[in-house]
Design a protein around this motif. Structure first.
Motif, PDB file in Angstrom:
ATOM      1  N   ARG A   1       0.514  -1.509   0.100  1.00  0.00           N
ATOM      2  CA  ARG A   1      -0.135  -0.303   0.293  1.00  0.00           C
ATOM      3  C   ARG A   1       1.147   1.435  -0.074  1.00  0.00           C
ATOM      4  NH1 ARG A   1      -3.862  -1.809  -2.442  1.00  0.00           N
ATOM      5  NH2 ARG A   1      -5.465  -3.060  -1.076  1.00  0.00           N
TER       6      ARG A   1
ATOM      7  N   HIS B   1       0.902   4.297  -2.642  1.00  0.00           N
ATOM      8  CA  HIS B   1       0.192   5.487  -2.434  1.00  0.00           C
ATOM      9  C   HIS B   1       1.635   6.464  -3.537  1.00  0.00           C
ATOM     10  CE1 HIS B   1      -1.584   7.498   0.729  1.00  0.00           C
ATOM     11  NE2 HIS B   1      -0.841   9.294   0.016  1.00  0.00           N
TER      12      HIS B   1
ATOM     13  N   SER C   1       1.393   9.245  -5.838  1.00  0.00           N
ATOM     14  CA  SER C   1       2.044  10.918  -5.403  1.00  0.00           C
ATOM     15  C   SER C   1       2.384  11.055  -6.414  1.00  0.00           C
ATOM     16  CB  SER C   1       2.304  10.731  -4.025  1.00  0.00           C
ATOM     17  OG  SER C   1       1.643  10.483  -2.843  1.00  0.00           O
TER      18      SER C   1
ATOM     19  N   THR D   1      -3.948  11.984  -1.484  1.00  0.00           N
ATOM     20  CA  THR D   1      -3.969  10.705  -2.356  1.00  0.00           C
ATOM     21  C   THR D   1      -4.729   9.378  -1.687  1.00  0.00           C
ATOM     22  OG1 THR D   1      -1.935  11.278  -3.625  1.00  0.00           O
ATOM     23  CG2 THR D   1      -2.594   8.343  -3.167  1.00  0.00           C
ATOM     24  N   THR D   2      -4.884  10.311  -0.682  1.00  0.00           N
ATOM     25  CA  THR D   2      -5.896   9.020   0.115  1.00  0.00           C
ATOM     26  C   THR D   2      -7.321   8.550  -0.261  1.00  0.00           C
ATOM     27  OG1 THR D   2      -4.549   9.670   2.962  1.00  0.00           O
ATOM     28  CG2 THR D   2      -7.154   8.812   2.196  1.00  0.00           C
TER      29      THR D   2
ATOM     30  N   GLY E   1      -3.378   2.554  -2.198  1.00  0.00           N
ATOM     31  CA  GLY E   1      -2.865   3.398  -1.437  1.00  0.00           C
ATOM     32  C   GLY E   1      -2.683   3.435  -0.176  1.00  0.00           C
ATOM     33  N   LEU E   2      -2.457   3.800   0.873  1.00  0.00           N
ATOM     34  CA  LEU E   2      -2.551   4.114   2.254  1.00  0.00           C
ATOM     35  C   LEU E   2      -4.244   4.629   2.551  1.00  0.00           C
ATOM     36  CD1 LEU E   2       0.848   5.573   3.254  1.00  0.00           C
ATOM     37  CD2 LEU E   2      -0.108   3.282   3.392  1.00  0.00           C
TER      38      LEU E   2
ATOM     39  N   ILE F   1       0.011   7.565   6.742  1.00  0.00           N
ATOM     40  CA  ILE F   1      -0.187   8.487   5.618  1.00  0.00           C
ATOM     41  C   ILE F   1       0.518  10.265   6.926  1.00  0.00           C
ATOM     42  CG2 ILE F   1      -2.108  10.335   4.471  1.00  0.00           C
ATOM     43  CD1 ILE F   1      -3.778   8.209   4.452  1.00  0.00           C
TER      44      ILE F   1
END
Length: 230
Positions: A30, A34, A38, A166-167, A176-177, A200
């Motif tokens: 993850r 992310h 990003s 980016t969440t 991603g996270l 994050i």
């Protein structure tokens, strides 16, 4: 202090679970996703904003338009853009996420690049021209080195915003996270929510530290002291 105990308990549960460290849903995977989202968004924003800011700052044309447009772009709701692009492009690719992130990242880089070039001492420009340098040479050899702290500051601000935002990629089913936060809320798995949020935040702090190091290595100490940028 009950909330502190609960918070620490959720952290211990999340990071102590071996299943969270392996497989496609594990923290390393993850985190890499992310980073990829990003980095791609930031790279595209730099490719758009830096040349445009350099050109406008050097020529002095369209500066007010840049500032106004950048301020308007900052007011755009990233989540709203994400939903719109998902509806327009579908959720089968990363672009419905990348495009809003690029739009988020461009304004700080563009404005700081423009202001950095525009703010160079006119006497320094005149001296460079007096030495026989031409437009492109003055820009590359004189203006950019002096404006570099502000340019890097814009990139750093954008990078931190992108990492945090980016969440929202998780809303489209991408990785991603943010998956820990979104999925955790959906299933009331608060250990996942807390653990993902902490990851994050730590990632954003790491990015800030990286840019601070890059500035320290690439920018003349005299320029940094003159602009008072940390």
């Amino acid at each position: 202090m009950s909330w502190v105990t609960a918070f620490l308990g959720w952290l211990a549960e999340f990071f102590g679970d071996g299943a969270n460290w392996t497989g496609s849903d594990g923290i390393p995977a993850r985190l890499l996703e992310h980073l990829e989202f990003s980095a791609l968004a930031l790279a595209l924003a730099v490719l758009v904003a830096v040349p445009l800011g350099l050109a406008i700052g050097h020529t002095g044309r369209g500066g007010m338009l840049v500032v106004v447009a950048a301020n308007l772009a900052r007011a755009l709701p990233t989540l709203g853009l994400l939903v719109m692009f998902v509806l327009l492009l579908g959720a089968s690719s990363i672009w419905p996420v990348i495009i809003p992130l690029v739009l988020l990242a461009v304004p700080p880089i563009l404005v700081n690049t423009y202001e950095g070039i525009k703010g160079v001492d006119p006497e320094l420009r005149d001296a460079a021209y007096g030495m026989g340098l031409r437009g492109g040479q003055v820009l590359g050899r004189v203006l950019v080195p002096v404006a570099l702290p502000l340019i890097l500051l814009g990139c750093r601000l954008s990078a931190i915003q992108v990492v945090a935002t980016t969440t929202v990629a998780a809303y489209t089913g991408l990785g991603g996270l943010g998956r820990y936060v979104i999925d955790g809320f959906a299933t009331k798995d608060y250990a996942s929510v807390v653990g993902g949020s902490v990851l994050i935040v730590l990632f954003a702090l790491f990015v800030q530290a990286v840019f601070a190091l890059v500035q320290r290595v690439t920018v003349s100490p005299g320029v940094s002291r003159r602009l008072n940028i940390r």
